[in-house]
Design a protein around this motif. Structure first.
Motif, PDB file in Angstrom:
ATOM      1  N   GLY A  19       0.854  -1.124   0.082  1.00 47.65           N
ATOM      2  CA  GLY A  19       0.003   0.104  -0.014  1.00 47.65           C
ATOM      3  C   GLY A  19       0.693   1.232  -0.024  1.00 47.65           C
ATOM      4  O   GLY A  19       2.125   1.189  -0.209  1.00 47.65           O
ATOM      5  N   GLY A  20       0.223   2.284   0.193  1.00 50.13           N
ATOM      6  CA  GLY A  20       0.758   3.731   0.213  1.00 50.13           C
ATOM      7  C   GLY A  20      -0.130   4.843   0.497  1.00 50.13           C
ATOM      8  O   GLY A  20      -0.929   4.331   1.662  1.00 50.13           O
ATOM      9  N   LEU A  21      -0.019   5.863   0.058  1.00 49.82           N
ATOM     10  CA  LEU A  21      -0.958   6.967   0.099  1.00 49.82           C
ATOM     11  C   LEU A  21      -2.560   6.636   0.364  1.00 49.82           C
ATOM     12  O   LEU A  21      -2.800   5.740  -0.520  1.00 49.82           O
ATOM     13  N   VAL A  22      -3.367   7.274   0.976  1.00 52.18           N
ATOM     14  CA  VAL A  22      -4.657   6.931   0.815  1.00 52.18           C
ATOM     15  C   VAL A  22      -5.235   7.135  -0.522  1.00 52.18           C
ATOM     16  O   VAL A  22      -6.047   6.393  -1.094  1.00 52.18           O
ATOM     17  N   ASP A  23      -4.893   8.332  -1.321  1.00 49.57           N
ATOM     18  CA  ASP A  23      -5.299   8.417  -2.578  1.00 49.57           C
ATOM     19  C   ASP A  23      -4.895   7.172  -3.660  1.00 49.57           C
ATOM     20  O   ASP A  23      -5.511   7.191  -4.761  1.00 49.57           O
ATOM     21  N   GLU A  24      -4.013   6.363  -3.218  1.00 52.75           N
ATOM     22  CA  GLU A  24      -3.447   5.317  -3.923  1.00 52.75           C
ATOM     23  C   GLU A  24      -4.329   4.284  -3.953  1.00 52.75           C
ATOM     24  O   GLU A  24      -4.153   3.146  -4.628  1.00 52.75           O
ATOM     25  N   VAL A  25      -5.335   4.139  -2.905  1.00 52.72           N
ATOM     26  CA  VAL A  25      -5.991   2.839  -2.667  1.00 52.72           C
ATOM     27  C   VAL A  25      -6.910   2.217  -3.913  1.00 52.72           C
ATOM     28  O   VAL A  25      -6.944   1.155  -4.062  1.00 52.72           O
ATOM     29  N   PRO A  26      -7.541   3.245  -4.622  1.00 50.63           N
ATOM     30  CA  PRO A  26      -8.398   2.410  -5.563  1.00 50.63           C
ATOM     31  C   PRO A  26      -7.706   1.735  -6.657  1.00 50.63           C
ATOM     32  O   PRO A  26      -8.096   0.647  -7.232  1.00 50.63           O
ATOM     33  N   ARG A  27      -6.179   1.891  -6.686  1.00 50.75           N
ATOM     34  CA  ARG A  27      -5.489   0.968  -7.739  1.00 50.75           C
ATOM     35  C   ARG A  27      -5.335  -0.294  -7.290  1.00 50.75           C
ATOM     36  O   ARG A  27      -5.002  -1.201  -8.036  1.00 50.75           O
ATOM     37  N   LEU A  28      -5.621  -0.482  -5.869  1.00 55.68           N
ATOM     38  CA  LEU A  28      -5.372  -1.822  -5.266  1.00 55.68           C
ATOM     39  C   LEU A  28      -6.666  -2.786  -5.634  1.00 55.68           C
ATOM     40  O   LEU A  28      -6.310  -3.940  -5.215  1.00 55.68           O
ATOM     41  N   ALA A  57      -7.161  -3.019   6.316  1.00 56.03           N
ATOM     42  CA  ALA A  57      -6.488  -1.774   5.816  1.00 56.03           C
ATOM     43  C   ALA A  57      -5.680  -1.257   7.005  1.00 56.03           C
ATOM     44  O   ALA A  57      -5.988  -1.528   7.996  1.00 56.03           O
ATOM     45  N   PRO A  58      -4.495  -0.486   6.755  1.00 52.92           N
ATOM     46  CA  PRO A  58      -3.757   0.155   7.679  1.00 52.92           C
ATOM     47  C   PRO A  58      -4.245   1.264   8.472  1.00 52.92           C
ATOM     48  O   PRO A  58      -3.562   1.712   9.546  1.00 52.92           O
ATOM     49  N   ARG A 101     -11.720   4.906   1.957  1.00 55.53           N
ATOM     50  CA  ARG A 101     -11.452   4.928   0.598  1.00 55.53           C
ATOM     51  C   ARG A 101     -11.572   3.629  -0.087  1.00 55.53           C
ATOM     52  O   ARG A 101     -11.853   3.637  -1.600  1.00 55.53           O
ATOM     53  N   LEU A 102     -11.170   2.367   0.430  1.00 58.96           N
ATOM     54  CA  LEU A 102     -11.396   1.135   0.039  1.00 58.96           C
ATOM     55  C   LEU A 102     -12.831   1.156  -0.278  1.00 58.96           C
ATOM     56  O   LEU A 102     -13.159   0.416  -1.254  1.00 58.96           O
ATOM     57  N   GLY A 127     -10.540  -1.221   9.354  1.00 58.38           N
ATOM     58  CA  GLY A 127      -9.672  -0.051   9.465  1.00 58.38           C
ATOM     59  C   GLY A 127      -8.852  -0.026  10.760  1.00 58.38           C
ATOM     60  O   GLY A 127      -8.696  -1.020  11.315  1.00 58.38           O
ATOM     61  N   TYR A 128      -8.246   1.020  11.125  1.00 62.21           N
ATOM     62  CA  TYR A 128      -7.689   1.082  12.448  1.00 62.21           C
ATOM     63  C   TYR A 128      -7.378   2.666  12.547  1.00 62.21           C
ATOM     64  O   TYR A 128      -6.953   3.486  11.951  1.00 62.21           O
TER      65      TYR A 128
END
Length: 337
Positions: free
Chosen positions: A222-231, A246-247, A254-255, A274-275
């Motif tokens: 993973g990475g930044l929140v904005d990068e979640v959709p690509r996962l 999720a972290p 976002r997921l 979440g967390y």
């Protein structure tokens, strides 16, 4: 002449209490002895007049600034924002002010170091560092110059005092809940320590406990929140995955959004956890299953720790681990049979 009411002064308090100006000064600066009854009379007069101590004058008399510098990586996020609020309230309780520097969550290491240097140049008496990025060696450099506490991350450097939620226990506790729901193949969105010194250990603990429970783990970088959709395509490419851990709550929400766009029902097809468990993301409208960090306690204990370091030179660096708690929501459910 202005119609605005004049702020009461120390002279007004002295007149109302029937004492000298120097007596009032001793009451509010703590310099010198004042009888109990006289002190109570001064405090009552100050309260009645609405007198507020002039912080600048107080600092000049005591030759201190009574300020604590706080760096938070991103005050816009629920976790950092609530920790900062708790620290400001606790600092006020101790008679200190908080001077804050904050990044956007995208600061590079050099920018975080510069922010701390700026706080020191403002003559703060102590520092509280709330960042999941700045290495312990950098924090220790500042701790050698000024009382410094790390808040909100599991920092165990021998020369740095810290207050944090037990990430290992949190990650494991949340993983136990997912395993207890009956999930046998779970995706864990993990981050390396170089991306986050808080999320890395918690997601590692999630994966470790799931494996101990006999659950197959699919590790997703993973990475930044904005990068979640690509996962989402990557997660969906692994057949049999029925839950995603999720972290953080921000990553989880976002997921959930990305899954909804992709037409994936949650928790029907994929459960999501979440967390953090703080701020508006705690709303029942989302019903997020998460691990709640004791943010108010983290903030308060961090300020207590830095004030303790200021009050005495004999307090050795120490680490305080606080327990969080499981929040059972509706985003995680038993898998469909």
């Amino acid at each position: 002449m202005s119609d605005r009411a004049r702020n009461p002064t120390i002279i007004d308090v002295a007149r109302a209490a029937g004492v000298s100006k120097s007596v009032v000064s001793r009451v509010f600066t703590g310099q010198g002895s004042v009888g109990t009854r006289t002190r109570e009379r001064v405090l009552a007069a100050a309260a009645e007049l609405g007198y507020v101590v002039n912080a600048t004058a107080r600092a000049m008399v005591a030759r201190r600034t009574y300020t604590v510098g706080v760096f938070v990586r991103d005050a816009a996020t629920p976790f950092y924002g609530h920790v900062l609020t708790a620290m400001q309230e606790r600092a006020s309780h101790h008679g200190y002010r908080v001077v804050t520097a904050t990044g956007s969550g995208r600061f590079e290491l050099a920018e975080e170091r510069h922010a701390l240097e700026t706080l020191v140049q403002l003559q703060v008496e102590g520092l509280v560092v709330c960042s999941g990025l700045l290495p312990a060696s950098d924090v220790a450099t500042f701790a050698a110059r000024i009382p410094t506490v790390v808040a909100g991350r599991p920092e165990t450097h021998a020369d740095v005092t810290s207050v944090f939620c037990d990430e290992d226990a949190g990650g494991a506790g949340l993983a136990d809940h997912v395993a207890d729901l009956g999930h046998h193949r779970v995706a864990v969105i993990g981050l390396p320590p170089g991306r986050s010194l808080t999320m890395a250990p918690r997601t590692a603990a999630m994966a470790r406990r799931l494996r101990e429970r006999g659950v197959e783990v699919v590790e997703v970088a993973g990475g930044l929140v904005d990068e979640v959709p690509r996962l989402v395509p990557e997660i969906r490419a692994h057949p049999g995955v029925t839950a995603v851990m999720a972290p953080s709550d921000l990553h989880a929400v976002r997921l959930l959004e990305a899954l909804a766009v992709a037409g994936v029902a949650a928790p029907g097809e994929l459960s999501v956890t979440g967390y953090d468990g703080v701020g508006p993301l705690r709303t029942p409208l989302i019903g997020l299953t998460t691990w709640r960090q004791p943010v108010a306690e983290i903030g308060a204990h961090a300020v207590d720790a830095v004030v303790g370091l200021l009050d005495t030179d004999t307090v050795p660096p120490h680490h305080r681990s606080l327990a969080g708690e499981l929040v059972v929501g509706r985003t995680a459910a038993p898998p469909r049979r």
